[in-house]
Design a protein around this motif. Structure first.
Motif, PDB file in Angstrom:
ATOM      1  N   UNK A  53       0.863  -1.175   0.000  1.00 41.57           N
ATOM      2  CA  UNK A  53       0.000   0.000   0.000  1.00 41.57           C
ATOM      3  C   UNK A  53       0.902   1.228   0.000  1.00 41.57           C
ATOM      4  N   UNK A  54       0.316   2.412   0.151  1.00 37.60           N
ATOM      5  CA  UNK A  54       1.126   3.632   0.113  1.00 37.60           C
ATOM      6  C   UNK A  54       1.169   4.329   1.461  1.00 37.60           C
ATOM      7  N   UNK A  55       1.304   3.534   2.524  1.00 40.78           N
ATOM      8  CA  UNK A  55       1.444   4.131   3.839  1.00 40.78           C
ATOM      9  C   UNK A  55       0.220   4.933   4.245  1.00 40.78           C
ATOM     10  N   UNK A  61       5.488   6.511   1.906  1.00 33.94           N
ATOM     11  CA  UNK A  61       5.133   6.763   0.511  1.00 33.94           C
ATOM     12  C   UNK A  61       4.065   7.838   0.370  1.00 33.94           C
ATOM     13  N   UNK A  62       3.326   8.086   1.444  1.00 34.88           N
ATOM     14  CA  UNK A  62       2.344   9.171   1.419  1.00 34.88           C
ATOM     15  C   UNK A  62       2.980  10.511   1.092  1.00 34.88           C
ATOM     16  N   UNK A  63       4.245  10.701   1.477  1.00 33.82           N
ATOM     17  CA  UNK A  63       4.953  11.944   1.171  1.00 33.82           C
ATOM     18  C   UNK A  63       5.178  12.096  -0.329  1.00 33.82           C
ATOM     19  N   UNK A  80      -5.186   3.292   4.655  1.00 36.52           N
ATOM     20  CA  UNK A  80      -5.582   4.448   5.460  1.00 36.52           C
ATOM     21  C   UNK A  80      -5.195   5.767   4.812  1.00 36.52           C
ATOM     22  N   UNK A  81      -4.746   5.743   3.565  1.00 33.13           N
ATOM     23  CA  UNK A  81      -4.233   6.944   2.932  1.00 33.13           C
ATOM     24  C   UNK A  81      -5.330   7.642   2.121  1.00 33.13           C
ATOM     25  N   UNK A  82      -5.873   8.717   2.656  1.00 26.38           N
ATOM     26  CA  UNK A  82      -6.955   9.442   1.985  1.00 26.38           C
ATOM     27  C   UNK A  82      -6.499  10.040   0.661  1.00 26.38           C
ATOM     28  N   UNK A  83      -5.265  10.556   0.632  1.00 33.24           N
ATOM     29  CA  UNK A  83      -4.763  11.174  -0.595  1.00 33.24           C
ATOM     30  C   UNK A  83      -4.590  10.142  -1.701  1.00 33.24           C
ATOM     31  N   UNK A  89      -9.369   8.118  -7.495  1.00 33.25           N
ATOM     32  CA  UNK A  89     -10.740   8.369  -7.934  1.00 33.25           C
ATOM     33  C   UNK A  89     -10.866   9.638  -8.769  1.00 33.25           C
ATOM     34  N   UNK A  90      -9.905  10.564  -8.620  1.00 29.26           N
ATOM     35  CA  UNK A  90      -9.935  11.803  -9.397  1.00 29.26           C
ATOM     36  C   UNK A  90      -9.256  11.657 -10.753  1.00 29.26           C
ATOM     37  N   UNK A  91      -8.708  10.493 -11.036  1.00 28.28           N
ATOM     38  CA  UNK A  91      -8.054  10.270 -12.321  1.00 28.28           C
ATOM     39  C   UNK A  91      -6.646  10.796 -12.405  1.00 28.28           C
ATOM     40  N   UNK A  92      -6.032  11.075 -11.249  1.00 23.05           N
ATOM     41  CA  UNK A  92      -4.670  11.621 -11.229  1.00 23.05           C
ATOM     42  C   UNK A  92      -3.604  10.546 -11.092  1.00 23.05           C
TER      43      UNK A  92
END
Length: 262
Positions: A53-55, A61-63, A80-83, A89-92
């Motif tokens: 996952x991305x932390x 990795x969230x950074x 648990x990473x909201x970003x 979901x935003x296509x980014x």
């Protein structure tokens, strides 16, 4: 044979933009946080990350996610990473979700030189049949989806073909390592770290404690040094800097004894 590099900054200095990177850890357990932070300072972008996952937001990795350094992720869950979830979901961000055990075996297989393998995990789902969203349009409709995968029957059981993963770089963390790169992982940190280390063409390991060759017994080695190219020793202060992903508490036994049961 001495693979020690003095600083994390030196160890990741030659990681190029657009690189694919396998990263050890599970949530925040066993993540190579100082190598990740050094990579953040180094500036490489357009990265493909392979990790469970991305932390979480603001850690590990969230950074890199927050600074928009990652363009694609192969992972088993958003976590648990909201970003992470927002960008997907935003296509980014492109995300290939893979069953957790399959992801671990894809990394291990890549490191062992195995091109692909069959597994029953994912049969009868979008994992095997295709159509799993990889990227979304800003309006929430899928912009790209996964393709169907080959399936075959072995011993009367249908299985799906999954490819091994080999990355340009691997970043991992160990409790102990010697100068030859032989490593030992503590408890839950022995999750994706050995498999990620095997998958990297160039593997960089941060060690909570550096020991001399011979101090780690042959039967203690979790990851042979042949899979490690660079070892970065942490200071005691760095080794002690660990985060808790989700804190839970309970009452003490004496408090439980006096609790009123309705």
């Amino acid at each position: 044979m001495d693979k020690v590099i003095a600083t994390a900054a030196e160890a990741v200095a030659d990681i190029a933009p657009g690189a694919s990177i396998a990263v050890g850890g599970f949530g925040l357990a066993g993540i190579p946080r100082f190598l990740i932070e050094a990579l953040l300072d180094q500036g490489a972008d357009r990265l493909t990350i392979v990790s469970n996952n991305c932390g979480v937001d603001g850690v590990g990795l969230g950074l890199l996610l927050e600074r928009r350094r990652i363009v694609r992720v192969i992972a088993s869950y958003i976590g648990e990473n909201r970003e992470f979830g927002r960008q997907f979901l935003a296509g980014e961000l492109e995300v290939e979700l893979t069953p957790q055990g399959t992801l671990a075996e894809r990394l291990r297989a890549g490191g062992a030189g195995i091109g692909a393998f069959y597994t029953p995990a994912g049969v009868g789902t979008l994992v095997a049949e295709g159509g799993l969203p990889l990227r979304y349009h800003p309006d929430g409709t899928p912009a790209a989806t996964s393709r169907p995968k080959e399936t075959r029957v072995f011993g009367g059981r249908e299985m799906v073909l999954e490819e091994g993963i080999v990355t340009d770089v691997a970043l991992v963390r160990a409790a102990r390592a010697d100068r030859h790169g032989n490593a030992v992982f503590h408890a839950a940190a022995r999750n994706f770290n050995p498999a990620a280390a095997m998958a990297g063409r160039l593997t960089v390991l941060e060690a909570e404690r550096l020991v001399e060759p011979g101090e780690i017994g042959p039967d203690e080695v979790h990851l042979p040094g042949v899979f490690v190219d660079r070892v970065v020793p942490l200071t005691p202060e760095q080794a002690a800097r660990k985060s808790i992903e989700k804190r839970t508490v309970r009452t003490r036994p004496e408090e439980d004894a006096h609790a009123v049961v309705p």
